[in-house]
Design an enzyme around this catalytic site. Structure first.
Site, PDB file in Angstrom:
ATOM      1  N   HIS A   1      -2.012 -30.169 -29.502  1.00  0.00           N
ATOM      2  CA  HIS A   1      -2.207 -31.405 -30.044  1.00  0.00           C
ATOM      3  C   HIS A   1      -1.529 -32.614 -29.800  1.00  0.00           C
ATOM      4  CE1 HIS A   1      -4.318 -28.737 -32.663  1.00  0.00           C
ATOM      5  NE2 HIS A   1      -3.427 -27.990 -33.083  1.00  0.00           N
TER       6      HIS A   1
ATOM      7  N   ARG B   1      -5.327 -33.850 -36.365  1.00  0.00           N
ATOM      8  CA  ARG B   1      -6.665 -34.127 -36.939  1.00  0.00           C
ATOM      9  C   ARG B   1      -7.431 -35.457 -36.018  1.00  0.00           C
ATOM     10  NH1 ARG B   1      -6.903 -34.395 -43.134  1.00  0.00           N
ATOM     11  NH2 ARG B   1      -9.421 -34.808 -42.949  1.00  0.00           N
TER      12      ARG B   1
ATOM     13  N   PRO C   1       1.388 -40.286 -43.289  1.00  0.00           N
ATOM     14  CA  PRO C   1       2.199 -41.383 -43.185  1.00  0.00           C
ATOM     15  C   PRO C   1       1.628 -42.533 -43.859  1.00  0.00           C
ATOM     16  CG  PRO C   1       1.084 -41.113 -41.159  1.00  0.00           C
ATOM     17  CD  PRO C   1       0.384 -40.366 -41.920  1.00  0.00           C
ATOM     18  N   GLU C   2       2.660 -43.035 -44.944  1.00  0.00           N
ATOM     19  CA  GLU C   2       2.573 -44.288 -45.552  1.00  0.00           C
ATOM     20  C   GLU C   2       3.464 -45.180 -45.219  1.00  0.00           C
ATOM     21  OE1 GLU C   2       1.479 -43.631 -49.702  1.00  0.00           O
ATOM     22  OE2 GLU C   2       0.695 -41.654 -49.401  1.00  0.00           O
TER      23      GLU C   2
END
Length: 273
Positions: free
Chosen positions: A95, A114, A2-3
């Site tokens: 997750h 992650r 995500p930017e």
DNA sequence: CGCACCCCCTGCCGGC
DNA sequence: TGCCGGCAGGGGGTGC
């Protein structure tokens, strides 16, 4: 993942779903998520009962304003904020590290393969000072003069400068490479060597690329999804990012990939000088 | 100050 | 088929 554009697309989807709603219950089950301050239990119990007054964005951060305090969420590389219409529909997997049950029956969950993402609370008045991030590139305050000042004051190469969140907030690896291509500037150029016309072109390119990213609902390289599970459509419109070996859309020269500042960097050796 | 390098974490992909 | 290295949109820390 995500930017700025992806965070903004998610933010826009969340506003009608959570603003004005009360957080009836909150559960955080991954200690890494709250490493910046507080235990999962502390933050979870601090959230319960609060009402979401607004969902804002600063750079790549979400700010959920809760009346005096703000819940800060950063998605790291693989974080996702997913929306479920009812408690029954909510399907956490291995997750899924946090979820908020809100009034009206919906659930907002945080999923992050992650575990680089973060959730923590800050006094709303202290958010900007604490996050220490720079100018919003889509705001009026991001003028060519401001960018020129950053460039002149820096001995760095232009791409690492664009990735420095303390200067301009929200540009990440994809949008840095795409902006530099559109401005015709090689990522390895010393920022201080950019001529005024190049700085002007770079500012325009940054704003155009970020807006296009938002308009096409984000870049789905592998796992970006909006809160309803929909992918973005901007990746096919990338001109250099992850296109090494492919012919440049302008001049057909093969796009090159180098490593700069430990990040994969893509550019056209002919069009970018 | 810049920057090279390391870490965090998991999954995927290509080569052998 | 299985293993191994390289790579991935994030940021932070260290030491030169």
């Amino acid at each position: 993942m995500p930017e700025l554009p992806e965070v903004e697309v998610i933010r826009q989807a969340l506003v009608p779903r959570v603003v004005g709603r009360q957080i009836e219950a909150a559960r955080i089950c991954e200690p890494r998520l709250t490493r910046r301050g507080g235990t999962p239990q502390e933050i979870g119990s601090a959230l319960a009962g609060r009402t979401v007054a607004a969902v804002r964005r600063r750079g790549k951060y979400f700010l959920f304003d809760l009346g005096g305090e703000s819940l800060i969420v950063h998605l790291g590389m693989t974080g996702q904020l997913l929306w479920w219409n009812t408690r029954e529909e909510f399907r956490p997997d291995m997750h899924t590290h946090a979820h908020l049950c809100v009034s009206g029956g919906g659930v907002l969950s945080f999923r992050d393969v992650r575990k680089f993402g973060q959730m923590f609370l800050l006094p709303t008045a202290a958010v900007d000072r604490t996050l220490g991030i720079g100018v919003e590139p889509l705001d009026d305050g991001f003028t060519a003069e401001v960018l020129r000042r950053f460039c002149r004051a820096s001995g760095a190469r232009i791409k690492p400068l664009l990735l420095d969140q303390r200067k301009v907030a929200g540009i990440g690896n994809i949008y840095a490479d795409e902006s530099l291509f559109r401005a015709g500037i090689r990522p390895t150029r010393r920022a201080s060597s950019l001529r005024p016309a190049e700085v002007q072109a770079l500012r325009r390119a940054i704003r155009a690329v970020l807006r296009a990213g938002i308009r096409h609902r984000g870049s789905s390289i592998s796992d970006f999804r909006d809160p309803c599970g929909e992918p973005g459509h901007f990746a096919p419109l990338h001109r250099v990012y992850h296109r090494h070996g492919e012919p440049c859309v302008t001049c057909r020269t093969p796009i090159r990939r180098i490593v700069l500042g430990q990040r994969g960097t893509h550019f056209c050796p002919t069009c970018q000088r």
